[in-house]
Design an enzyme around this catalytic site. Structure first.
Site, short mmCIF file in Angstrom:
data_model
loop_
_atom_site.label_atom_id
_atom_site.label_comp_id
_atom_site.label_asym_id
_atom_site.label_seq_id
_atom_site.Cartn_x
_atom_site.Cartn_y
_atom_site.Cartn_z
N GLY A 1 0.70 -1.29 0.04
CA GLY A 1 -0.11 0.01 0.01
C GLY A 1 0.84 1.44 0.15
O GLY A 1 -0.01 2.51 0.44
N CYS B 1 -18.08 -13.26 -20.67
CA CYS B 1 -19.35 -13.30 -21.04
C CYS B 1 -19.21 -14.01 -22.61
O CYS B 1 -19.92 -15.34 -22.95
CB CYS B 1 -19.47 -11.94 -21.65
N CYS C 1 -25.17 -13.18 -22.67
CA CYS C 1 -25.01 -14.36 -21.81
C CYS C 1 -26.18 -14.62 -20.73
O CYS C 1 -25.88 -15.28 -19.95
CB CYS C 1 -23.39 -14.43 -21.65
N CYS D 1 -22.06 -7.97 -19.67
CA CYS D 1 -20.96 -8.01 -19.20
C CYS D 1 -19.53 -6.52 -19.52
O CYS D 1 -19.85 -6.76 -20.55
CB CYS D 1 -20.70 -9.24 -19.47
N CYS E 1 -27.64 -9.76 -18.32
CA CYS E 1 -26.54 -9.82 -19.46
C CYS E 1 -27.25 -9.99 -20.52
O CYS E 1 -28.08 -11.00 -20.41
CB CYS E 1 -24.58 -9.97 -19.89
#
Lengths: 284, 283
Positions: B39, B277, B252, B271, B249
């Protein structure tokens, strides 16, 4: 150090000194109240404060008076950690039982004291508050710094404090920038009290407010000091403030303490010539 | 004339190398530093790239520094392998390093991404490289660089909390979507920019290494595998990911993936991860 009669002081300041510029023993000798200047004419250095020692007892409010440039704000800022003093020893009863000189702390440790040990109320609210955030947000700051992570608990605490300092609750979510001077000062006081600090430092808390607003803020500070039994150091050039808030009082002149006495006694019967002049000027 | 042509060819081969070996080493050193202090934003000497700063130059430099001939790279832009920027970066990486390219997560070893973590589960075989526009999570709160580094050094994030508080007060919810601030390894707050909130829980205790590169700001930072990543939120306000009830979606039919809306039509969700997808549709 403790005895039956005298409790341990909450704040103990010893031999605090702040010099701007190079200095030696002669510099110190060439300045001060007796010489009549804080500036050493040989080196050009300024002895803003020297040999400042005092105690503040639990629940006591100590005043520091003096004219502009007398060093009273320097002393306060040295205690607060805004200015690093040249020399001295400051102990707080709540910080490691007063066994450490907080001047030995590094900057990060000093700042941590400001979260829940040592609060400051500045003359200019812009110094103590973020004007671009709400009153509640300004109080949330010290609370989150102290580890508060519950939103509704923060809200409740902020509300409590604002209520206590007579800020209308419906202004809680307004930006501090939109507040009047007196209200800003109340928010600053609320913020200073957020984490129940042991000591509060007030630097000219009512200077710059008009008379009626100032007396309202003064009343508030006085009742808070009485109610919370918090130790306070009040810096002001205004004797009304000192008279109203403090029991004991230091008079500073050219960076030195010239008198350390009870406030009533100072007002009735000042001993040092400079104090006499100061009181006489305030009376006219 | 012949010499001139051969010189020209030699030069052409030289320019195939986008990043010289010394620069790569410098970036790897910075990355090692970043992995050791999860970080923490490590400065690095961001080089001039054949893409403009702000177009993935930080991610590109990391990818080029960590990738080798035996690696396989996947590059996505908003989850899409066929975005213009993704295609160009992928070509640049393969042509200058000789590595393989793919659109399949399972084949890839290095995945450079803008805005998404692929839907497929990433493993310890993967390095995820994220292109970061603004690496400093406190940028909107404090402008002074010295003050910023002090705040990070002392873990002094109270003003970050105040900004979340203010957000909640003003808007009733915490509105920040992409770049949600997270505490990494219980120490540093990072900007998870540019991924959506949806992907944030997937950074927590992940199997894979995530490397963040900000070319314009000259910073890299990292989340090593198995690192605690906590989105900053109040105890009584649970962290929520983007969810649209009842959407799926249109290609899909998935309602468990991160869906994005086509700007032209409402109710036209798809997606964001196109490769995922496509794979679902061909199954």
């Amino acid at each position: 150090m403790s005895s039956i009669l005298v409790p341990d002081p909450v704040v103990r300041v010893q031999n605090l000194g702040k010099v701007y510029g190079p200095f030696d023993a002669a510099t110190i000798d060439r300045t001060g109240s007796k010489i009549g200047t804080a500036r050493d004419s040989t080196s050009g250095s300024i002895v803003a404060a020297w040999d400042v020692s005092f105690d503040v007892q639990p629940g006591e409010a100590l005043g520091i008076v003096g004219e502009s440039g007398s060093g009273k704000s320097t002393v306060l800022r040295c205690i607060a950690g805004d200015v690093s003093p040249t020399t001295g020893d400051i102990r707080l009863a709540n910080v490691e039982d007063g066994k450490v000189n907080i001047l030995d702390y590094d900057a990060a440790q000093r700042r941590r004291l400001r979260i829940d040990q040592l609060s400051v109320v500045y003359q200019d609210p812009a110094e103590g508050l973020a004007l671009g955030i709400t009153a509640g947000g300004n109080i949330a700051d010290p609370l989150t710094a102290a580890g508060w992570r519950n939103y509704s608990a923060i809200r409740t605490r902020a509300m409590e404090l604002l209520q206590r300092t007579d800020v209308p609750i419906d202004r809680m979510d307004d930006l501090v920038r939109t507040f009047s001077g007196g209200m800003r000062q109340r928010v600053q006081i609320a913020r200073a009290l957020a984490n129940n600090p042991g000591v509060i430092l007030l630097d000219e808390p009512t200077t710059g407010l008009d008379a009626s607003v100032a007396s309202g803020v003064l009343d508030l500070i006085r009742s808070l000091l009485e109610e919370l039994n918090i130790a306070a150091i009040v810096v002001s050039h205004d004797f009304r403030v000192i008279e109203m808030l403090t029991e004991r009082c230091l008079v500073m002149h050219h960076g030195r303490i010239v008198e350390n006495t009870l406030t009533d006694q100072l007002l009735e019967d000042p001993q040092h010539p400079y104090s006499q002049k100061l009181i006489a000027a305030a009376r006219t | 004339m012949t010499t001139l042509v051969s010189q020209f060819i030699a030069q052409e081969e030289l320019t195939q190398t986008v990043l010289d070996e010394e620069s790569k080493r410098e970036i790897r050193r910075a990355l090692l530093h970043a992995v050791c202090i999860p970080g923490y934003q490590v400065p690095f000497g961001s080089r001039e790239m054949p893409v403009a700063r702000g177009w993935g130059s930080g991610g590109l430099q990391i990818t080029l520094a960590v990738i080798g001939e035996n690696d396989t790279v996947k590059v996505i832009d908003q989850g899409d392998d066929e975005g213009v920027n993704a295609v160009n970066l992928r070509r640049l990486v393969t042509s200058s390093t000789g590595c393989e390219e793919t659109t399949e997560v399972c084949e890839a070893t290095v995945i450079q991404s803008r805005h998404r973590i692929p839907e497929d589960v990433l493993t310890d075989e993967h390095i995820l490289v994220l292109q970061v526009p603004v690496p400093e999570p406190l940028r909107g709160i404090e402008r002074d660089m010295r003050e910023l580094s002090r705040m990070h050094a002392e873990s002094d994030y109270s003003r970050m909390w105040v900004s979340l508080y203010e957000d909640k007060v003003r808007n009733g919810v915490i509105t920040q979507t992409t770049g949600y601030p997270c505490l990494v390894n219980e120490r540093y707050v990072i900007a998870t920019t540019p991924i959506p909130r949806w992907d944030i829980p997937r950074l927590h205790n992940a199997e894979f290494l995530t490397l963040f590169g900000a070319g314009r700001e000259k910073r890299v930072y990292a989340i090593p595998p198995h690192t605690i990543v906590e989105p900053l939120t109040f105890e009584d306000i649970p962290f929520e990911i983007e969810q649209n009830e009842g959407t799926q979606c249109r290609l899909c039919g998935s309602n468990t993936s991160f869906l994005v809306q086509s700007p032209s039509q409402e109710d036209n969700w798809a997606c964001s991860d196109t490769a995922w997808c496509r794979a679902r549709r061909t199954q």
